[in-house]
Structures are given as structure tokens and as C-alpha cells.
Design a protein around this motif. Structure first.
Motif, PDB file in Angstrom:
ATOM      1  N   SER A  77      -4.893  -9.221 -15.078  1.00  0.00           N
ATOM      2  CA  SER A  77      -5.011 -10.747 -14.719  1.00  0.00           C
ATOM      3  C   SER A  77      -4.983 -10.877 -16.918  1.00  0.00           C
ATOM      4  O   SER A  77      -4.399 -11.967 -17.209  1.00  0.00           O
ATOM      5  N   ASN A  78      -6.182  -9.880 -17.690  1.00  0.00           N
ATOM      6  CA  ASN A  78      -5.675 -10.212 -18.921  1.00  0.00           C
ATOM      7  C   ASN A  78      -4.562  -9.761 -20.053  1.00  0.00           C
ATOM      8  O   ASN A  78      -4.487  -9.682 -20.662  1.00  0.00           O
ATOM      9  N   ASP A  79      -4.230  -8.671 -19.149  1.00  0.00           N
ATOM     10  CA  ASP A  79      -3.136  -7.975 -20.260  1.00  0.00           C
ATOM     11  C   ASP A  79      -1.863  -8.666 -19.983  1.00  0.00           C
ATOM     12  O   ASP A  79      -1.630  -9.355 -18.796  1.00  0.00           O
ATOM     13  N   LYS A  80      -0.923  -8.857 -20.478  1.00  0.00           N
ATOM     14  CA  LYS A  80       0.379  -9.264 -20.439  1.00  0.00           C
ATOM     15  C   LYS A  80       1.374  -8.028 -20.350  1.00  0.00           C
ATOM     16  O   LYS A  80       1.697  -7.005 -20.773  1.00  0.00           O
ATOM     17  N   LEU A  81       2.632  -8.731 -19.041  1.00  0.00           N
ATOM     18  CA  LEU A  81       2.700  -7.758 -18.180  1.00  0.00           C
ATOM     19  C   LEU A  81       4.194  -8.320 -17.363  1.00  0.00           C
ATOM     20  O   LEU A  81       4.230  -9.305 -17.432  1.00  0.00           O
ATOM     21  N   VAL A  82       5.475  -7.712 -17.012  1.00  0.00           N
ATOM     22  CA  VAL A  82       6.536  -7.870 -17.292  1.00  0.00           C
ATOM     23  C   VAL A  82       5.856  -6.723 -15.814  1.00  0.00           C
ATOM     24  O   VAL A  82       5.888  -5.869 -15.918  1.00  0.00           O
ATOM     25  N   ILE A  83       6.452  -7.812 -14.738  1.00  0.00           N
ATOM     26  CA  ILE A  83       5.858  -6.579 -13.225  1.00  0.00           C
ATOM     27  C   ILE A  83       7.453  -6.454 -12.398  1.00  0.00           C
ATOM     28  O   ILE A  83       8.089  -7.559 -12.034  1.00  0.00           O
ATOM     29  N   HIS A  93       2.935 -12.962 -17.521  1.00  0.00           N
ATOM     30  CA  HIS A  93       2.946 -12.636 -16.627  1.00  0.00           C
ATOM     31  C   HIS A  93       4.144 -12.451 -16.269  1.00  0.00           C
ATOM     32  O   HIS A  93       4.706 -13.955 -15.548  1.00  0.00           O
ATOM     33  N   CYS A  94       5.120 -11.998 -16.372  1.00  0.00           N
ATOM     34  CA  CYS A  94       6.200 -11.951 -15.842  1.00  0.00           C
ATOM     35  C   CYS A  94       6.934 -10.826 -14.967  1.00  0.00           C
ATOM     36  O   CYS A  94       6.519  -9.747 -14.641  1.00  0.00           O
ATOM     37  N   ILE A  95       7.690 -11.789 -13.893  1.00  0.00           N
ATOM     38  CA  ILE A  95       8.165 -11.123 -12.664  1.00  0.00           C
ATOM     39  C   ILE A  95       9.489 -11.257 -12.630  1.00  0.00           C
ATOM     40  O   ILE A  95      10.179 -12.121 -12.750  1.00  0.00           O
ATOM     41  N   THR A  96      10.177  -9.321 -11.940  1.00  0.00           N
ATOM     42  CA  THR A  96      11.560  -9.974 -11.971  1.00  0.00           C
ATOM     43  C   THR A  96      11.757  -8.590 -10.701  1.00  0.00           C
ATOM     44  O   THR A  96      11.093  -8.319 -10.424  1.00  0.00           O
ATOM     45  N   GLN A  97      13.521  -8.214 -10.514  1.00  0.00           N
ATOM     46  CA  GLN A  97      13.978  -7.982  -9.556  1.00  0.00           C
ATOM     47  C   GLN A  97      14.160  -6.275 -10.388  1.00  0.00           C
ATOM     48  O   GLN A  97      14.340  -6.755 -11.641  1.00  0.00           O
ATOM     49  N   GLY A  98      13.973  -5.271  -9.209  1.00  0.00           N
ATOM     50  CA  GLY A  98      14.129  -4.174 -10.410  1.00  0.00           C
ATOM     51  C   GLY A  98      15.895  -3.965  -9.457  1.00  0.00           C
ATOM     52  O   GLY A  98      16.259  -4.759  -8.899  1.00  0.00           O
TER      53      GLY A  98
END
Ligand code: ASP
Ligand code: MG
Length: 287
Positions: free
Chosen positions: A29-35, A176-181
């Protein structure tokens, strides 16, 4: 710098696995993530059957739709309180499919395919984003159609790299961004798909455009193996593989990572890790 994480269908095929993915993400959770998530379990196959039924007209597509609904609602019932807003959101996505099914299929097959099959990813990302918020993992759900721009080759959209880079750079800002593959969008704002197993490619596109520091593909295998563990008893885990070796292995049938996914990463020398969502602390493979 962002890390791009991709979770495939197997990693979120049931409540047990979804909770596991939640734990993995909390540990980053401390990382910058695109999931990037693909559709849950075998949902893409189920939706493909639905499209077949709808276009061929021999079998009632609402039967397939019911299977897709039952699958998702069984997960929702176990994961959320009855009054959670997720039920309405998921229902709205099913209504999008119903609206299509109520009309006769007049459009070309691959256009219809993309409009319907893409819903699998919209379902999984809505559910995962809401679940992760509920367990305290802040995230922003981004619509992949605002990020990945393609031509109108439905079923196999070709990426417009310049436009896509601009869109990704201006929309991916949250930690933390989430998006569709698997999903893109034409210049007329119609949904396209990038071809089966396209979610890995989506992760690579995002990483390329963001100059990410790594891509991690979370799988149900320990990493990249020298043979398919489904058919060989003791395949060896390849801890360090060059981009070219990985491309070669893919051509020789080690069905792990598509060359299309590796190419953009190779171009920018962005490391790719294949790790096991079952043993997240293990090293996995580094490509
Ligand atoms: N859900 C799509 C498929 O199963 C995309 C992906 O999983 O990569 O092909
Ligand atoms: Mg999938």
C-alpha cells in the motif's frame, strides 16, 4: 514511479482468492500502483458463449447471461453486506448486456463481441475496487476506455501509441489506480478488445506509457517455467530470463507471456516479474 500489477482471472476466481489478492495489495500500500484486472475466473469464456448464442440465434442467450449473473452474485453475497452499493453497480452492467440482447443482432460479430465480452472486465474491476475500498485499500477506478485508444479493428484493437500515452499520462495520477485489462476505445468512443489474454498487454501498455519501474504479473504458477507444469512433472523455474529468451520461450509454447506483451517492456527496459499469487513472498521470475 509506478509499478504496474496485473491479476488474471484465476487470481480472483472466488472469494478465497479475492481476499488473498486484497492481502497482497495491502502489503504494497505504500507503493504507487496501477492495478490491472482481467475478468473473474472463466467469465470471458462464459461471455463468449453468450455472444455465440445471441448471434447464432439457436440458444437463448439469457440462459448464458443467467450463469454469468449467478457466478458474480454468489461472490457478491459472500463479500459484501446486503445494502452495499456494489449490487446496483453490478446490476447496471448486466442491464447493458440485456439492452443489447433485446435487439436483433445487426452489427458485425466482432463489434458485438467487444461490447458484450468487455463487460467481464467492467464487472471484475467494479467489484475489486469496491472490495478493496471496504478493506481500507484506497484506490481510484479508471475506465480503460479513457486510457487505451485503438483503431476500430474490433476484437483485436491496434493501439494508437501517441494518443494512448497522452491519455494515460493525464489520467493516471492517484497513488493506487485500478483499471480493466483487455479493453480499449475507438476515436468514436466505442469499446474495443485487444485479443484474448490481452490483459497482460494492457499492463505492458500502461507501464510503457508511464515509464513504470516494473510490471508484476501475478499468476497461479511460481514463475516462468522451462515447460508447461500442466504436462511435465518437474519443470524448472527460470529465475532470470532475458527479454529475447522470454519471447523465444513463448514461441516454443511456454504459454506464459505473449511476445506482444514483452516487446514494449523490452523497448524501455522495464523489468517484468512473474510471481505466484499463492506464494507472494517467493521470488518468481525476473525478465
Ligand atoms: N479476460 C480476457 C481473456 O480471458 C483477457 C485476459 O484475461 O487477459 O482473454
Ligand atoms: Mg481473462
Amino acid at each position: 514511479m509506478y509499478s504496474v500489477f496485473k491479476f488474471g482471472g484465476a487470481s480472483i476466481r472466488d472469494v478465497h482468492n479475492i481476499i488473498n489478492v486484497g492481502k497482497i495489495l495491502q502489503s504494497y500500500s505504500n507503493d504507487k500502483l496501477v492495478i490491472v484486472f482481467s475478468a473473474m475466473g472463466k467469465v470471458t469464456n462464459m461471455l463468449e458463449n453468450l455472444v455465440e448464442d445471441y448471434v447464432n440465434g439457436n440458444t437463448d442467450p439469457f440462459i448464458s447471461l443467467q450463469k454469468v449473473k449467478d457466478f458474480h452474485y454468489s461472490i457478491l453475497d459472500q463479500l459484501f453486506e446486503k445494502q452495499d452499493s456494489i449490487f446496483d453497480k453490478v446490476n447496471n452492467l448486466f442491464v447493458e448486456i440485456e439492452r443489447i440482447l433485446e435487439e436483433k443482432p445487426t452489427n458485425e460479430y466482432s463489434y458485438i463481441y467487444d461490447q458484450i465480452v468487455s463487460i467481464g472486465e467492467f464487472l471484475s474491476t467494479k467489484i475489486m475496487s469496491n472490495y478493496l475500498l471496504n478493506i481500507g485499500f484506497n484506490n481510484l477506478l479508471l475506465d480503460a476506455r479513457d486510457l487505451i485508444k485503438t483503431d476500430n479493428s474490433y476484437g483485436n484493437g491496434k493501439v494508437d501509441w501517441d494518443l494512448t500515452t497522452n491519455c494515460i499520462k493525464s489520467n493516471v495520477k492517484a497513488n493506487h489506480c485500478i483499471t480493466q485489462g483487455f479493453i480499449g476505445c475507438t476515436s468514436e468512443n466505442f469499446t474495443t478488445t485487444l485479443g484474448r489474454e490481452g490483459s497482460d498487454f494492457s499492463a505492458a501498455i500502461l507501464a510503457f506509457c508511464l515509464d513504470a519501474n516494473q510490471v508484476v504479473i501475478w499468476k497461479d504458477v511460481p514463475g516462468m517455467m522451462n515447460a508447461d507444469p500442466k504436462y511435465f512433472d518437474s519443470p524448472i523455474l527460470l529465475e532470470k530470463v532475458s527479454f529475447d529468451e522470454a519471447i523465444e520461450l513463448a514461441y516454443f509454447g511456454a504459454k506464459i507471456i505473449h511476445p506482444k506483451t514483452i516487446q514494449p517492456l523490452k523497448k524501455k527496459k522495464i523489468p517484468l516479474y512473474i510471481k505466484s499469487f499463492l506464494n507472494p513472498h517467493n521470488k518468481g521470475s525476473h525478465i
